[in-house]
Design a protein around this motif. Structure first.
Motif, short mmCIF file in Angstrom:
data_model
loop_
_atom_site.label_atom_id
_atom_site.label_comp_id
_atom_site.label_asym_id
_atom_site.label_seq_id
_atom_site.Cartn_x
_atom_site.Cartn_y
_atom_site.Cartn_z
N SER A 1 2.84 149.47 -8.75
CA SER A 1 4.04 149.87 -8.02
C SER A 1 3.70 151.06 -7.13
N ARG A 2 4.52 151.28 -6.14
CA ARG A 2 4.43 152.51 -5.36
C ARG A 2 5.15 153.61 -6.12
N LEU A 3 4.66 154.83 -5.99
CA LEU A 3 5.27 155.95 -6.69
C LEU A 3 6.02 156.89 -5.76
N ASP A 4 5.90 156.66 -4.44
CA ASP A 4 6.67 157.46 -3.50
C ASP A 4 8.04 156.83 -3.30
N ILE B 1 14.45 151.96 -12.49
CA ILE B 1 13.16 151.42 -12.91
C ILE B 1 12.02 152.26 -12.34
N ALA B 2 12.15 152.64 -11.07
CA ALA B 2 11.09 153.43 -10.42
C ALA B 2 10.93 154.79 -11.09
N THR B 3 12.04 155.48 -11.33
CA THR B 3 11.96 156.81 -11.93
C THR B 3 11.53 156.72 -13.39
N GLN B 4 11.94 155.64 -14.08
CA GLN B 4 11.48 155.46 -15.45
C GLN B 4 9.96 155.32 -15.49
N GLY B 5 9.41 154.58 -14.53
CA GLY B 5 7.97 154.40 -14.47
C GLY B 5 7.23 155.73 -14.28
N VAL B 6 7.77 156.60 -13.42
CA VAL B 6 7.15 157.91 -13.22
C VAL B 6 7.26 158.74 -14.50
N GLY B 7 8.42 158.66 -15.16
CA GLY B 7 8.59 159.37 -16.43
C GLY B 7 7.60 158.90 -17.48
N PHE C 1 -7.36 161.62 -18.09
CA PHE C 1 -6.28 160.84 -17.47
C PHE C 1 -6.74 160.35 -16.10
N ASN C 2 -6.66 159.03 -15.87
CA ASN C 2 -7.02 158.43 -14.59
C ASN C 2 -5.93 157.44 -14.20
N LEU C 3 -5.37 157.62 -13.01
CA LEU C 3 -4.22 156.81 -12.59
C LEU C 3 -4.47 156.13 -11.25
N ALA C 4 -4.10 154.83 -11.19
CA ALA C 4 -4.14 154.06 -9.95
C ALA C 4 -2.76 153.47 -9.70
N TYR C 5 -2.37 153.40 -8.43
CA TYR C 5 -1.07 152.83 -8.07
C TYR C 5 -1.11 152.39 -6.62
N ILE C 6 -0.08 151.70 -6.17
CA ILE C 6 -0.04 151.22 -4.78
C ILE C 6 0.16 152.40 -3.84
N PRO C 7 -0.76 152.62 -2.90
CA PRO C 7 -0.63 153.79 -2.01
C PRO C 7 0.53 153.64 -1.03
N SER C 8 1.03 154.78 -0.58
CA SER C 8 2.17 154.77 0.35
C SER C 8 1.80 154.19 1.71
N THR C 9 0.48 154.08 1.99
CA THR C 9 0.02 153.53 3.27
C THR C 9 0.13 152.01 3.32
N PHE C 10 0.38 151.38 2.18
CA PHE C 10 0.50 149.91 2.15
C PHE C 10 1.94 149.54 2.48
N ASN C 11 2.14 149.03 3.68
CA ASN C 11 3.50 148.75 4.16
C ASN C 11 3.69 147.30 4.62
N GLU C 12 3.02 146.37 3.94
CA GLU C 12 3.17 144.97 4.28
C GLU C 12 4.60 144.50 3.97
N PRO C 13 5.14 143.58 4.76
CA PRO C 13 6.50 143.06 4.49
C PRO C 13 6.60 142.46 3.09
#
Length: 242
Positions: free
Chosen positions: A139-142, A164-170, A186-198
């Motif tokens: 998911s995106r986190l922004d 759902i989004a805020t729960q995920g960040v929590g 701790f190592n975290l990966a997520y969808i970057p904010s630069t990914f803006n595909e429709p």
């Protein structure tokens, strides 16, 4: 939606899982369990309003005739988004009685999990070793801006998606706090904010393919894992494990 327990039927997923998951696959998973590896899947018990973490490697190691069916059931249930797909009734025994628990997607209780925070690894009798956690949040986190129509369904849908989004960040902050206590990197990966595909609708094939290609490309180059949850500067809460 009014007379049934879901908007859609997940029978095609049941059929696919039944085809792919057999005793031979469970034997391969069981072999990894003997090496100390774990495969955990979470579901949500709606009756008890509790998350349930299933040790799939232990189920795979069981020679009980119902092990394969239970393995398949947990897999499908973990993807049963409440309202979208039907819940699963799982037979249980308690205090000499037989009951059925209603389980759905684990995301109803936690979007992502590591291990229960009640398990304090730093104080356990297990061999102390270097431990690293790699968390992949699909998911995106922004925050994403969207114009919400003044209609009941639109407002409700936006509110639920925001929850759902805020729960995920929590969940990520809870995992981070646990890893800091237990000395786990701790190592975290997520969808970057630069990914803006429709993203016209859920499970859009073209969107998922492009997202997969992006993640694959980033992984090949050496993924830049975040060392803290979003919005937290490194070392702000505690010295991170090295």
């Amino acid at each position: 939606a009014i007379t049934n327990d879901a908007m859609a039927d997940n029978r095609p997923l049941w059929n696919r899982v039944a085809k792919e998951v057999d005793r031979a696959l469970l034997d391969e998973i069981a072999a990894e369990y003997q090496k100390g590896r774990l495969l955990l899947i979470a579901t949500s018990d709606l009756d008890a309003r509790q998350p349930v973490i299933w040790n799939m490697t232990k189920i795979a190691s069981s020679r009980d005739p119902g092990a394969v069916d239970l393995f398949r059931t947990v897999m499908v249930t973990s993807a049963a988004i409440p309202g979208a797909f039907p819940p699963t009734l799982i037979d249980v025994e308690a205090d000499g009685g037989r009951y059925q628990e209603m389980h759905v997607d684990g995301g109803a209780m936690a979007q992502v999990f590591l291990y229960p925070s009640s398990i304090n690894i730093s104080k356990s009798k297990a061999p102390q070793r270097e431990r690293k956690a790699y968390i992949i949040r699909n998911s995106r986190l922004d925050t994403e801006w969207a114009q919400v129509e003044r209609r009941t369904l639109s407002i409700s849908a936006r509110a639920v998606s925001s929850l759902i989004a805020t729960q995920g960040v929590g969940d990520l902050y809870r995992i981070y706090a646990t890893t800091q206590r237990d000395g786990v990197a701790f190592n975290l990966a997520y969808i970057p904010s630069t990914f803006n595909e429709p993203h016209p609708h859920e499970f859009d094939t073209e969107y998922m393919r492009k997202l997969y290609d992006l993640a694959y490309g980033m992984a090949v180059k050496g993924y830049p894992w975040d060392k803290v949850p979003p919005g937290l500067a490194a070392g702000e809460l505690a010295e991170k494990p090295r």
